[in-house]
Scaffold this motif. Sequence first.
Motif, mmCIF file in Angstrom:
data_model
loop_
_atom_site.group_PDB
_atom_site.id
_atom_site.type_symbol
_atom_site.label_atom_id
_atom_site.label_comp_id
_atom_site.label_asym_id
_atom_site.label_seq_id
_atom_site.Cartn_x
_atom_site.Cartn_y
_atom_site.Cartn_z
ATOM 1 N N PHE A 141 0.948 -1.426 -0.079
ATOM 2 C CA PHE A 141 0.037 0.102 -0.227
ATOM 3 C C PHE A 141 0.769 1.268 -0.133
ATOM 4 O O PHE A 141 0.354 2.235 -0.122
ATOM 5 C CB PHE A 141 -0.745 -0.059 1.437
ATOM 6 C CG PHE A 141 -1.985 -1.038 1.305
ATOM 7 C CD1 PHE A 141 -3.057 -0.802 0.137
ATOM 8 C CD2 PHE A 141 -1.890 -2.084 1.947
ATOM 9 C CE1 PHE A 141 -4.240 -1.800 0.274
ATOM 10 C CE2 PHE A 141 -3.011 -3.094 1.933
ATOM 11 C CZ PHE A 141 -4.020 -2.872 1.106
ATOM 12 N N PHE A 142 2.055 1.019 0.161
ATOM 13 C CA PHE A 142 3.099 2.158 0.455
ATOM 14 C C PHE A 142 4.079 2.377 -0.734
ATOM 15 O O PHE A 142 5.173 2.850 -0.987
ATOM 16 C CB PHE A 142 3.770 2.320 1.665
ATOM 17 C CG PHE A 142 2.727 2.335 2.678
ATOM 18 C CD1 PHE A 142 2.333 3.620 3.329
ATOM 19 C CD2 PHE A 142 2.413 1.131 3.484
ATOM 20 C CE1 PHE A 142 1.336 3.593 4.423
ATOM 21 C CE2 PHE A 142 1.330 1.011 4.373
ATOM 22 C CZ PHE A 142 1.110 2.351 5.154
ATOM 23 N N SER A 143 3.894 1.265 -1.658
ATOM 24 C CA SER A 143 4.943 1.123 -2.647
ATOM 25 C C SER A 143 5.161 2.358 -3.563
ATOM 26 O O SER A 143 6.454 2.669 -3.976
ATOM 27 C CB SER A 143 4.550 -0.032 -3.739
ATOM 28 O OG SER A 143 3.372 0.349 -4.303
ATOM 29 N N LYS A 144 4.347 3.334 -3.796
ATOM 30 C CA LYS A 144 4.448 4.395 -4.527
ATOM 31 C C LYS A 144 4.992 5.697 -3.779
ATOM 32 O O LYS A 144 4.734 6.823 -4.239
ATOM 33 C CB LYS A 144 3.260 4.678 -5.473
ATOM 34 C CG LYS A 144 3.058 3.233 -6.484
ATOM 35 C CD LYS A 144 1.993 3.927 -7.511
ATOM 36 C CE LYS A 144 1.864 2.478 -8.437
ATOM 37 N NZ LYS A 144 0.706 2.579 -9.404
ATOM 38 N N LYS A 145 4.813 5.666 -2.475
ATOM 39 C CA LYS A 145 4.948 6.770 -1.785
ATOM 40 C C LYS A 145 6.609 7.121 -1.560
ATOM 41 O O LYS A 145 7.323 6.285 -1.591
ATOM 42 C CB LYS A 145 4.265 6.488 -0.096
ATOM 43 C CG LYS A 145 2.784 6.612 -0.559
ATOM 44 C CD LYS A 145 2.155 6.347 1.235
ATOM 45 C CE LYS A 145 0.718 6.357 0.941
ATOM 46 N NZ LYS A 145 0.168 7.646 0.253
ATOM 47 N N LYS A 146 6.767 8.244 -0.964
ATOM 48 C CA LYS A 146 8.270 8.761 -0.750
ATOM 49 C C LYS A 146 8.495 7.891 0.543
ATOM 50 O O LYS A 146 7.836 7.760 1.408
ATOM 51 C CB LYS A 146 8.126 10.144 -0.278
ATOM 52 C CG LYS A 146 9.555 10.734 -0.091
ATOM 53 C CD LYS A 146 9.962 12.159 0.150
ATOM 54 C CE LYS A 146 11.145 12.683 0.172
ATOM 55 N NZ LYS A 146 11.204 14.082 0.316
ATOM 56 N N HIS A 147 9.779 7.497 0.478
ATOM 57 C CA HIS A 147 10.092 6.421 1.618
ATOM 58 C C HIS A 147 9.240 5.173 1.964
ATOM 59 O O HIS A 147 9.119 4.935 3.048
ATOM 60 C CB HIS A 147 10.196 7.256 3.133
ATOM 61 C CG HIS A 147 11.223 8.598 3.066
ATOM 62 N ND1 HIS A 147 12.432 8.589 2.404
ATOM 63 C CD2 HIS A 147 10.870 10.026 3.024
ATOM 64 C CE1 HIS A 147 13.009 9.787 2.424
ATOM 65 N NE2 HIS A 147 12.092 10.684 2.862
ATOM 66 N N GLY A 148 8.595 4.809 0.819
ATOM 67 C CA GLY A 148 7.574 3.883 0.763
ATOM 68 C C GLY A 148 8.299 2.576 1.409
ATOM 69 O O GLY A 148 7.429 1.784 2.020
ATOM 70 N N LEU A 216 18.172 -0.517 6.237
ATOM 71 C CA LEU A 216 17.429 0.319 5.318
ATOM 72 C C LEU A 216 17.850 1.815 5.175
ATOM 73 O O LEU A 216 17.751 2.465 4.317
ATOM 74 C CB LEU A 216 16.071 0.288 5.537
ATOM 75 C CG LEU A 216 15.411 -0.988 5.226
ATOM 76 C CD1 LEU A 216 13.843 -1.210 5.537
ATOM 77 C CD2 LEU A 216 15.635 -1.587 3.724
ATOM 78 N N CYS A 217 18.382 2.381 6.290
ATOM 79 C CA CYS A 217 18.790 3.714 6.310
ATOM 80 C C CYS A 217 20.175 4.056 5.949
ATOM 81 O O CYS A 217 20.958 4.970 5.982
ATOM 82 C CB CYS A 217 18.735 4.298 8.077
ATOM 83 S SG CYS A 217 17.183 4.518 8.353
ATOM 84 N N ILE A 218 21.101 2.834 5.770
ATOM 85 C CA ILE A 218 22.347 3.044 5.057
ATOM 86 C C ILE A 218 22.263 3.466 3.400
ATOM 87 O O ILE A 218 21.814 2.611 2.956
ATOM 88 C CB ILE A 218 23.068 1.772 5.155
ATOM 89 C CG1 ILE A 218 23.311 1.000 6.720
ATOM 90 C CG2 ILE A 218 24.614 1.682 4.669
ATOM 91 C CD1 ILE A 218 23.931 -0.203 7.002
ATOM 92 N N PRO A 219 22.897 4.697 3.293
ATOM 93 C CA PRO A 219 22.619 4.972 2.024
ATOM 94 C C PRO A 219 22.896 4.228 0.713
ATOM 95 O O PRO A 219 22.046 3.837 -0.200
ATOM 96 C CB PRO A 219 23.626 6.380 1.401
ATOM 97 C CG PRO A 219 23.552 6.748 3.072
ATOM 98 C CD PRO A 219 23.334 5.544 3.976
ATOM 99 N N ALA A 222 20.103 1.675 0.576
ATOM 100 C CA ALA A 222 18.793 2.041 0.121
ATOM 101 C C ALA A 222 18.786 2.133 -1.559
ATOM 102 O O ALA A 222 18.042 1.844 -2.165
ATOM 103 C CB ALA A 222 18.630 3.276 0.760
ATOM 104 N N ALA A 223 20.066 2.631 -1.874
ATOM 105 C CA ALA A 223 20.383 2.828 -3.350
ATOM 106 C C ALA A 223 20.188 1.643 -4.117
ATOM 107 O O ALA A 223 19.407 1.302 -5.243
ATOM 108 C CB ALA A 223 21.779 3.657 -3.528
ATOM 109 N N ALA A 224 20.916 0.485 -3.529
ATOM 110 C CA ALA A 224 20.820 -0.871 -4.167
ATOM 111 C C ALA A 224 19.327 -1.306 -4.194
ATOM 112 O O ALA A 224 18.909 -2.063 -5.374
ATOM 113 C CB ALA A 224 21.696 -1.800 -3.208
ATOM 114 N N LEU A 225 18.555 -1.017 -3.101
ATOM 115 C CA LEU A 225 17.125 -1.775 -3.304
ATOM 116 C C LEU A 225 16.340 -0.919 -4.187
ATOM 117 O O LEU A 225 15.439 -1.391 -4.588
ATOM 118 C CB LEU A 225 16.676 -1.766 -1.808
ATOM 119 C CG LEU A 225 17.241 -2.620 -0.783
ATOM 120 C CD1 LEU A 225 16.508 -2.250 0.825
ATOM 121 C CD2 LEU A 225 17.049 -4.051 -1.164
#
Length: 234
Positions: A141-148, A216-219, A222-225
């Motif tokens: 439900f949050f897939s399209k939100k910022k920081h989803g 998840l907060c490691i840049p 996050a970029a890889a994901l």
Amino acid sequence: MSTIMSNILVKPLEDGSYSLTVAGYVLIGVIIFAALVLVARIGNHGRKTGAKQIAFSAAAIALATVTSMIQFWKMPMGGGVTLFSMLFIVLIGYWYGPTVGISAGIAYGLLQFVLDPYIVSLPQVLFDYVFAFGALGISGFFSKKKHGLLIGYIVAITGRFVFSFLSGVIFFGIYASDTLAQFGIHVGAAAAPFVYSALYNGAYIYAEGALTIVLLCIPPVAAALRQVKAQAVA
């Protein structure tokens, strides 16, 4: 070829019988997932679920299954802190939305039941394995939100906690007062099941959750994901 595949999926035991290998269990999970997606597709008026979705979801279920076996802390009545296993199921919802995500979560929950069952009753099995793990898919439900992904992960594991908490109150509350007393916690009989279940289930779910949120907060992570999601939905 069939013999080779059999050796991959099953292993012989000393008594002459056979047991599934990890690959065999994963195959069961993929089959369950595919069946659930088919049902969801029929109920969603035939909306297409592509081969890429199945492949990426199957890979995530496989990774979740393997990492669930790496436990840093195992609870006596089920549950434990694993190597980020919940994240892989949450990712499916983040990639493809809640329908596929919840279907994958249920498939994973049924696979966990096959791998490491803890049975008190059928309703308890539904709460602990179907509803709780299915809730991990609400990340969709949050897939399209910022920081989803981060928001979806927190909401998803909280959904799992809610069902596990209810299971603890309803099905394991009888042990609450005695168990709490062993740790020097004394509450009224009416409140004991709620305190016990909150502490028991919150301990392992949110312990793993906190570690995963840090990850998840490691840049670079996050970029890889984000890149993985781009490939999954391309």
